[in-house]
Design a protein around this motif. Structure first.
Motif, PDB file in Angstrom:
ATOM      1  N   LEU A   1      -0.015  -8.224   2.772  1.00  0.00           N
ATOM      2  CA  LEU A   1      -0.940  -9.055   3.540  1.00  0.00           C
ATOM      3  C   LEU A   1      -0.856 -10.488   3.051  1.00  0.00           C
ATOM      4  O   LEU A   1      -0.609 -10.740   1.866  1.00  0.00           O
ATOM      5  CB  LEU A   1      -2.393  -8.580   3.362  1.00  0.00           C
ATOM      6  N   LEU A   2      -1.096 -11.401   3.960  1.00  0.00           N
ATOM      7  CA  LEU A   2      -1.348 -12.776   3.564  1.00  0.00           C
ATOM      8  C   LEU A   2      -2.830 -12.892   3.260  1.00  0.00           C
ATOM      9  O   LEU A   2      -3.666 -12.353   3.990  1.00  0.00           O
ATOM     10  CB  LEU A   2      -0.958 -13.736   4.687  1.00  0.00           C
ATOM     11  N   LEU A   3      -3.137 -13.553   2.161  1.00  0.00           N
ATOM     12  CA  LEU A   3      -4.534 -13.736   1.746  1.00  0.00           C
ATOM     13  C   LEU A   3      -4.810 -15.219   1.754  1.00  0.00           C
ATOM     14  O   LEU A   3      -4.168 -15.966   0.996  1.00  0.00           O
ATOM     15  CB  LEU A   3      -4.722 -13.131   0.349  1.00  0.00           C
ATOM     16  N   GLY A   4      -5.753 -15.633   2.577  1.00  0.00           N
ATOM     17  CA  GLY A   4      -6.056 -17.058   2.681  1.00  0.00           C
ATOM     18  C   GLY A   4      -4.796 -17.802   3.087  1.00  0.00           C
ATOM     19  O   GLY A   4      -3.937 -17.264   3.776  1.00  0.00           O
ATOM     20  N   ASN A   5      -4.694 -19.028   2.636  1.00  0.00           N
ATOM     21  CA  ASN A   5      -3.513 -19.806   3.012  1.00  0.00           C
ATOM     22  C   ASN A   5      -2.497 -19.890   1.894  1.00  0.00           C
ATOM     23  O   ASN A   5      -1.442 -20.497   2.055  1.00  0.00           O
ATOM     24  CB  ASN A   5      -3.940 -21.210   3.436  1.00  0.00           C
ATOM     25  N   GLU A   6      -2.822 -19.259   0.765  1.00  0.00           N
ATOM     26  CA  GLU A   6      -1.970 -19.458  -0.406  1.00  0.00           C
ATOM     27  C   GLU A   6      -1.239 -18.219  -0.884  1.00  0.00           C
ATOM     28  O   GLU A   6      -0.189 -18.325  -1.503  1.00  0.00           O
ATOM     29  CB  GLU A   6      -2.826 -19.995  -1.585  1.00  0.00           C
ATOM     30  N   LEU A   7      -1.799 -17.042  -0.651  1.00  0.00           N
ATOM     31  CA  LEU A   7      -1.249 -15.867  -1.317  1.00  0.00           C
ATOM     32  C   LEU A   7      -0.636 -14.849  -0.363  1.00  0.00           C
ATOM     33  O   LEU A   7      -0.981 -14.779   0.819  1.00  0.00           O
ATOM     34  CB  LEU A   7      -2.350 -15.137  -2.117  1.00  0.00           C
ATOM     35  N   MET A   8       0.276 -14.061  -0.930  1.00  0.00           N
ATOM     36  CA  MET A   8       0.700 -12.829  -0.272  1.00  0.00           C
ATOM     37  C   MET A   8       0.511 -11.711  -1.294  1.00  0.00           C
ATOM     38  O   MET A   8       0.956 -11.824  -2.434  1.00  0.00           O
ATOM     39  CB  MET A   8       2.158 -12.890   0.163  1.00  0.00           C
ATOM     40  N   ILE A   9      -0.173 -10.639  -0.872  1.00  0.00           N
ATOM     41  CA  ILE A   9      -0.372  -9.524  -1.793  1.00  0.00           C
ATOM     42  C   ILE A   9       0.472  -8.338  -1.343  1.00  0.00           C
ATOM     43  O   ILE A   9       0.695  -8.116  -0.153  1.00  0.00           O
ATOM     44  CB  ILE A   9      -1.860  -9.133  -1.947  1.00  0.00           C
ATOM     45  N   ALA A  10       0.963  -7.590  -2.331  1.00  0.00           N
ATOM     46  CA  ALA A  10       1.878  -6.481  -2.065  1.00  0.00           C
ATOM     47  C   ALA A  10       1.713  -5.461  -3.197  1.00  0.00           C
ATOM     48  O   ALA A  10       2.551  -5.347  -4.074  1.00  0.00           O
ATOM     49  CB  ALA A  10       3.319  -6.996  -2.002  1.00  0.00           C
ATOM     50  N   PRO A  11       0.592  -4.730  -3.166  1.00  0.00           N
ATOM     51  CA  PRO A  11       0.314  -3.823  -4.283  1.00  0.00           C
ATOM     52  C   PRO A  11       1.242  -2.601  -4.267  1.00  0.00           C
ATOM     53  O   PRO A  11       1.760  -2.231  -3.217  1.00  0.00           O
ATOM     54  CB  PRO A  11      -1.128  -3.389  -4.016  1.00  0.00           C
ATOM     55  N   VAL A  12       1.416  -2.007  -5.404  1.00  0.00           N
ATOM     56  CA  VAL A  12       2.142  -0.735  -5.503  1.00  0.00           C
ATOM     57  C   VAL A  12       1.165   0.368  -5.103  1.00  0.00           C
ATOM     58  O   VAL A  12       0.045   0.417  -5.608  1.00  0.00           O
ATOM     59  CB  VAL A  12       2.643  -0.507  -6.942  1.00  0.00           C
ATOM     60  N   TYR A  13       1.574   1.216  -4.174  1.00  0.00           N
ATOM     61  CA  TYR A  13       0.656   2.253  -3.704  1.00  0.00           C
ATOM     62  C   TYR A  13       1.291   3.638  -3.700  1.00  0.00           C
ATOM     63  O   TYR A  13       0.888   4.528  -2.952  1.00  0.00           O
ATOM     64  CB  TYR A  13       0.132   1.885  -2.296  1.00  0.00           C
ATOM     65  N   LYS A  14       2.299   3.800  -4.559  1.00  0.00           N
ATOM     66  CA  LYS A  14       2.937   5.113  -4.677  1.00  0.00           C
ATOM     67  C   LYS A  14       2.940   5.546  -6.127  1.00  0.00           C
ATOM     68  O   LYS A  14       3.230   4.741  -7.014  1.00  0.00           O
ATOM     69  CB  LYS A  14       4.377   5.042  -4.159  1.00  0.00           C
ATOM     70  N   GLN A  15       2.643   6.811  -6.344  1.00  0.00           N
ATOM     71  CA  GLN A  15       2.576   7.317  -7.711  1.00  0.00           C
ATOM     72  C   GLN A  15       3.958   7.318  -8.357  1.00  0.00           C
ATOM     73  O   GLN A  15       4.957   7.583  -7.686  1.00  0.00           O
ATOM     74  CB  GLN A  15       1.999   8.735  -7.720  1.00  0.00           C
ATOM     75  N   ASN A  16       3.988   7.052  -9.635  1.00  0.00           N
ATOM     76  CA  ASN A  16       5.207   7.056 -10.444  1.00  0.00           C
ATOM     77  C   ASN A  16       6.213   5.987 -10.035  1.00  0.00           C
ATOM     78  O   ASN A  16       7.366   6.027 -10.476  1.00  0.00           O
ATOM     79  CB  ASN A  16       5.898   8.436 -10.411  1.00  0.00           C
ATOM     80  N   ALA A  17       5.788   5.070  -9.179  1.00  0.00           N
ATOM     81  CA  ALA A  17       6.715   4.020  -8.758  1.00  0.00           C
ATOM     82  C   ALA A  17       6.884   3.007  -9.882  1.00  0.00           C
ATOM     83  O   ALA A  17       5.936   2.677 -10.584  1.00  0.00           O
ATOM     84  CB  ALA A  17       6.197   3.325  -7.506  1.00  0.00           C
ATOM     85  N   THR A  18       8.082   2.507 -10.037  1.00  0.00           N
ATOM     86  CA  THR A  18       8.350   1.480 -11.049  1.00  0.00           C
ATOM     87  C   THR A  18       8.282   0.091 -10.430  1.00  0.00           C
ATOM     88  O   THR A  18       8.499  -0.896 -11.102  1.00  0.00           O
ATOM     89  CB  THR A  18       9.763   1.679 -11.635  1.00  0.00           C
ATOM     90  N   GLY A  19       7.995   0.063  -9.157  1.00  0.00           N
ATOM     91  CA  GLY A  19       7.918  -1.197  -8.447  1.00  0.00           C
ATOM     92  C   GLY A  19       7.820  -0.905  -6.966  1.00  0.00           C
ATOM     93  O   GLY A  19       7.421   0.194  -6.583  1.00  0.00           O
ATOM     94  N   ARG A  20       8.168  -1.881  -6.148  1.00  0.00           N
ATOM     95  CA  ARG A  20       8.121  -1.649  -4.709  1.00  0.00           C
ATOM     96  C   ARG A  20       8.995  -2.676  -3.990  1.00  0.00           C
ATOM     97  O   ARG A  20       9.356  -3.706  -4.543  1.00  0.00           O
ATOM     98  CB  ARG A  20       6.695  -1.719  -4.182  1.00  0.00           C
ATOM     99  N   TYR A  21       9.262  -2.367  -2.750  1.00  0.00           N
ATOM    100  CA  TYR A  21       9.982  -3.308  -1.916  1.00  0.00           C
ATOM    101  C   TYR A  21       8.993  -4.317  -1.348  1.00  0.00           C
ATOM    102  O   TYR A  21       7.865  -3.951  -0.970  1.00  0.00           O
ATOM    103  CB  TYR A  21      10.681  -2.581  -0.775  1.00  0.00           C
ATOM    104  N   VAL A  22       9.434  -5.557  -1.303  1.00  0.00           N
ATOM    105  CA  VAL A  22       8.608  -6.623  -0.747  1.00  0.00           C
ATOM    106  C   VAL A  22       9.488  -7.482   0.150  1.00  0.00           C
ATOM    107  O   VAL A  22      10.641  -7.750  -0.182  1.00  0.00           O
ATOM    108  CB  VAL A  22       8.010  -7.506  -1.873  1.00  0.00           C
ATOM    109  N   TYR A  23       8.944  -7.858   1.278  1.00  0.00           N
ATOM    110  CA  TYR A  23       9.668  -8.776   2.155  1.00  0.00           C
ATOM    111  C   TYR A  23       9.052 -10.163   2.080  1.00  0.00           C
ATOM    112  O   TYR A  23       7.832 -10.319   2.241  1.00  0.00           O
ATOM    113  CB  TYR A  23       9.633  -8.278   3.608  1.00  0.00           C
ATOM    114  N   LEU A  24       9.881 -11.150   1.838  1.00  0.00           N
ATOM    115  CA  LEU A  24       9.420 -12.539   1.790  1.00  0.00           C
ATOM    116  C   LEU A  24       9.964 -13.292   2.993  1.00  0.00           C
ATOM    117  O   LEU A  24      11.167 -13.546   3.084  1.00  0.00           O
ATOM    118  CB  LEU A  24       9.920 -13.223   0.509  1.00  0.00           C
ATOM    119  N   PRO A  25       9.073 -13.691   3.895  1.00  0.00           N
ATOM    120  CA  PRO A  25       9.549 -14.440   5.057  1.00  0.00           C
ATOM    121  C   PRO A  25       9.950 -15.865   4.696  1.00  0.00           C
ATOM    122  O   PRO A  25      10.620 -16.529   5.467  1.00  0.00           O
ATOM    123  CB  PRO A  25       8.347 -14.438   6.005  1.00  0.00           C
TER     124      PRO A  25
END
Lengths: 656, 656
Positions: free
Chosen positions: A544-568
């Motif tokens: 999600l974009l948060l306000g005008n400054e941030l993009m949040i991309a939390p890890v939401y899978k168990q045992n994950a060492t990270g996650r995929y993120v797309y940066l436009p």
């Protein structure tokens, strides 16, 4: 542009506060189906946003939904109704428009479920207003819609602090222990919630004097520790001779009636109850003023619950089921009989059939509940909100509700209802934020760690890493599940650091929250709202974009060492373990696998932006806002929007 | 190396068929907890594989599981038991070993749930065998384990064809229509399943002569169309005077007994039933031979169901619940009474308390069902498997079961039980494949499209894109849900092409399936099994290696335009819309976002490998295996393992 259409004789919901003339033109975009419905042809790549509090993804395509406020703590992928009814959709693709079906009864949305290329919206009867909103882009359409439904409720700043809750705190002593455990470990906290056990036999506006003696003193004691106590208020009023709320309600005909004009009886936590007819302004005034009983004791926040309304059983249905069971049990029950039996029993609670058996007084007429079902929780919250303006004009009172309809956003926030300690509900928490923001619900969040079912240490920590960014940040859990106060876990230190980071973020979050409210904007947006032409951005469902400054991309899978993120676009990745311990790194546009250890909060600052960032504090009252740091791009400025006014900050020290 | 340990006096399960001497050494890796349990310290990066058919991910860390075979069609993230009990774990990290707890009663696995760093395994009593298996790598450990549990059942080749099923085909005419609809549209199909409605009053080994008249002729008619009919067999035997299976069972004491030595009565689909005591070899022989009744009519495949055993109610429990309800209804039921009432009713079905109320004859002794619960479905399947060897020595009979224990893999496959039309269950389908392969279940798959709840067009198509790669490829759905035969959907053409691709894949799939069985290998493996040192590969939860040539990575999210895929090495991406319409492309190692339109099957061929690929055919009997093409790297060869023997193929034409 906003066009208003009227079909039949709608019931006034007061969702829209702006006076808009009815359009003389033909309803655009939709075809009338002739069976109380509206049809829209979906193009292959169309996205359908909206529906506020609902299951499934940001893009609502491919499922059927029913707006019928429901108490369903076991909701899952194939659920069709949750606690709120927010009949706003935003279609983005071949065409671009928003549509609001202002209709207080049950209605359904088949959004490419039966046929992938067809959206069909059905009402139970054809009495409704339809608003069509067109504009240049998604954000502009939402802004117009938000303007006509009126400014959202503003929560006090302390409500951005961390809150601890559990259904099951039986006494002041238990609460005191929670408070002490947090303070002892220096985990920041601003509030502790009182679930139903603080009341005397679950009677609204009472306090159990045995388990919560001298409540004024206790409120003061907690406030001295920097902690606000937030009690729950339930919709149903216990039937009990001598209980003033009950007696006043009966005397003044303030309760919903049954077919025979008697006060309708259902059962909820207190046992047998009557339901205040919140649709009647006089009842709202009466019930709203009751909050003063608790305000005077020192409480300054409330959560309204069970206001779909949840009904464990109606007296009438229970009696008829019991009668049938009695017959069945005499019959040497076969398999069919057995399934009839279990089906009957499981159909007792929250049976929509009951909604035709009780009545509201609306403009002098008696309307069956089914016609106005989705307005009940809204008007309970309105009762409180209207009262607070009178009772406490100078001070913001915290108010959020379980059930809601568009319009309720002017009087309080909502939490996302009783959820589960499921990884999938962590993702759903994120996915609901934009659709709730579209419909004016800005003060919102889900039960962090999950309400029902047993949480785990890693689920809690990952969930914190989402919730640190959300306005309503409450850890809540149900009786019988694993205790989930942060100090229960081995990784309490990691949890604590996330809460500290939250307090560092509050200056930014509260500023963005205020801006979003004052400017009718969305604090949380799908990527595609800012990057309309970016095909990849359009399909992102977990950032999600948060306000005008941030993009949040939390890890939401168990045992994950990270996650995929797309940066436009290029962004600055922040990897934070505590307010003092973090690194930043510039990341190129595109798809990336981003590592994130369990104790690492990862988020992104948008190109050429920066956020003000504070330090940890025991509570919001003790936040030191005089020495904000900047994190982000060195040349960026930030417009800080505070209660006292707006100021533009510039980076005064290089980020690490 | 395999070491066997004995604790107490274990019940023989026959899971292990190799004679292994009991080790005189101390049990390695685990600490005994003193409360019938075993403790293992998990390092931060350890992965715990295994548990066969269970919820959650490939890595089982972070949840608690109970091996207690359960009929739970509503399973979700916090479920602890499914239909099978497969007590094999493989720990990979600081240490590397496999462990099999050979224990037929209920047992639990807390795998980093209570504490992230601790695994605790608990038995109800301490009578069990423990096998510890060490080896060079994960694959070698599995191979050793598979060797000692004996060679897996081999399904006939036609069972790799596509199968259509639905609980709700009420007559031969309905089945005929399904067959015709498939043939009319040239959608390949090999089998149609008969759920419970083909029986006369749900009586095992009967056929309803009104709705399924002249069943021999009907079987022949379907076979002439290239379609095998596969009837269901339920565990419970209907109590009905004159019904021979019931009468023989009573006469010969073949049924489980209650406390008083009478035949135990429960209720399932037929109403009141007795349960054959499958743990008794004499009963297995008797029940197994009954399959000949149906074999002789022309059936050549079966699925065993309701064999956890599922019990809607036991007579005794139902009576006691009814009595209590009667009391409660007299009492002017309050909220507590209401919850007691609903709790009692919802606790009637599959109540584990019933497992102490009926008994099996094991080695001449009467054992309560609770001690051997997890062996019940296994021994039902064994009854069939043992009988088939005698009844049909020349011909492979299709057999798969719902409930199982390790050992059952020698007699049949399993399907993954009653699931839901949920995207999350599509992923779970994939995630269960390796753990089932570890424990010998090679012929397996899930109900494609989902059994319970309503499916959608896109879910079905995406699920097909996984199932085309799995041995058991059946579309099955429940009564009352949206019909999901492929011709029900607008995108039937796209579905059809996926089935055509399946038939092109069968030569390869059946060859890899045979190899995996004959060599005690896993047909489906986590990436980390082949890329042990690759940190990124170790955390992949949504891709599998298939055989030695493929990597599969289906799309399992609604509205997704593609998905992220991790390539531990260079691979060839195949993007296929039909057996004739596809492209390939070499992809570099690393993380990629791979686009995949809804009608595109995307999969990967490993570096320097190729697969034989056929053409579509109406059914497996009409597969043209004489003109296999190759898809993959030009220089690669492929070892084709057929029923008739093994041959090495080389690419004889360039791939497109």
């Amino acid at each position: 542009m906003i066009q208003k259409y009227v079909f039949g004789s709608p019931i006034e919901t007061d969702a829209v506060v702006e006076d808009i003339p009815v359009s003389g033109e033909k309803l655009p975009f939709f075809e009338l189906t002739g069976d109380n419905g509206f049809l829209y042809q979906l193009a292959e790549k169309d996205i359908v946003y909206g529906l506020g509090e609902q299951v499934r993804g940001i893009n609502k395509r491919g499922w059927k939904y029913v707006s019928c406020n429901s108490d369903n703590p076991h909701h899952q992928e194939d659920t069709v109704s949750l606690y709120g009814a927010h009949n706003f959709l935003l279609i983005s693709g071949e065409e671009l428009f928003g549509v609001f079906f202002d209709y207080p009864g049950s209605m359904s949305f088949d959004i490419g479920f039966t046929r992938r290329d067809t959206m069909k919206v059905l009402t139970s009867d054809f009495n409704l207003y339809v608003y069509i909103i067109t504009g240049e882009n998604e954000k502009e359409i939402v802004k117009q819609f938000r303007r006509i439904i009126g400014q959202s409720y503003i929560a006090p700043k302390w409500a951005f602090g961390y809150g601890q809750s559990r259904w099951g705190y039986k006494s002041a002593d238990e609460i005191r222990t929670v408070a002490e455990e947090y303070r002892k470990r220096n985990i920041p906290i601003d509030s502790i919630y009182l679930d139903i056990d603080y009341m005397e036999h679950y009677k609204d506006f009472t306090v159990n004097e045995e388990t919560f003696p001298e409540i004024e003193k206790f409120c003061a004691e907690m406030k001295a520790m920097g902690i606000h106590l937030v009690p729950i208020i339930d919709a149903g009023v216990k039937i009990e001779k001598g209980y003033s709320v009950y007696e006043e309600g009966v005397r003044n005909n303030y309760f919903c009636k049954d077919e025979n004009g008697n006060d309708f009886t259902g059962a909820v936590w207190p046992g047998r109850v009557h339901f205040p007819d919140f649709l009647d302004p006089e009842v709202r005034k009466w019930f709203g003023e009751k909050y003063s009983i608790l305000l005077e004791k020192g409480f300054d926040g409330f959560w309204n619950d069970m206001n779909e309304p949840a009904i464990f059983y109606s007296e009438k249905r229970l009696a008829s089921v019991m009668e049938r069971i009695n017959e069945l049990s005499k019959e040497n029950m076969g398999t069919d009989g057995f399934f009839e039996f279990t089906g009957l029993v499981n159909g007792i609670s929250n049976n929509t059939g009951d909604y035709d058996c009780f009545f509201h007084k609306v403009d002098g007429k008696m309307l069956p509940h089914s016609k106005v079902h989705n307005l009940y929780g809204y008007n309970m919250t309105k009762a409180a909100g209207e009262a607070f303006k009178k009772l406490s004009p100078e001070k913001r009172i915290l108010m959020f509700s379980r059930s809601s309809y568009i319009g309720a956003h002017r009087y309080g926030g909502i939490w996302q209802g009783d959820n589960k300690s499921w990884w999938s509900h962590l993702l759903m928490n994120l996915q609901m934020m934009p659709s709730l923001n579209m419909t004016g619900f800005l003060y919102t969040g889900a039960d962090t760690g999950g309400f029902g079912s047993d949480t785990t240490e890693d689920l809690m920590l990952r969930w914190l890493q989402l919730s640190v960014f959300l306005p309503l940040f409450r850890n809540h859990s149900a009786q019988g599940t694993r205790p989930q106060e942060l100090y229960r876990f081995e990784n309490c230190e990691d949890c604590k650091r996330m809460i500290e980071i939250r307090y560092g973020l509050i200056p930014y979050l509260y500023s963005e929250y205020r801006k979003a409210i004052l400017r009718d904007e969305m604090m949380y947006r799908p990527l595609a709202f800012d990057f309309r032409e970016d095909e990849d951005a359009r399909s992102v469902e977990d950032q999600l974009l948060l306000g005008n400054e941030l993009m949040i991309a939390p890890v939401y899978k168990q045992n994950a060492t990270g996650r995929y993120v797309y940066l436009p676009e290029e962004m600055m990745l922040v990897r934070m373990r505590s307010p003092e311990d973090f690194e930043t790194e510039t990341v190129e546009p595109g798809h990336h696998y981003i590592r994130a250890e369990l104790n690492e909060l990862v988020f992104f600052i948008r190109k050429d932006k920066a956020i003000p960032f504070g330090t940890a504090a025991p509570d919001t009252a003790r936040l030191d806002t005089s020495s904000l740091r900047f994190i982000g791009y060195p040349e960026a400025g930030y417009e800080l929007c505070e209660e006292e006014g707006t100021s533009v900050l510039h980076m005064f020290e290089e980020h690490k």
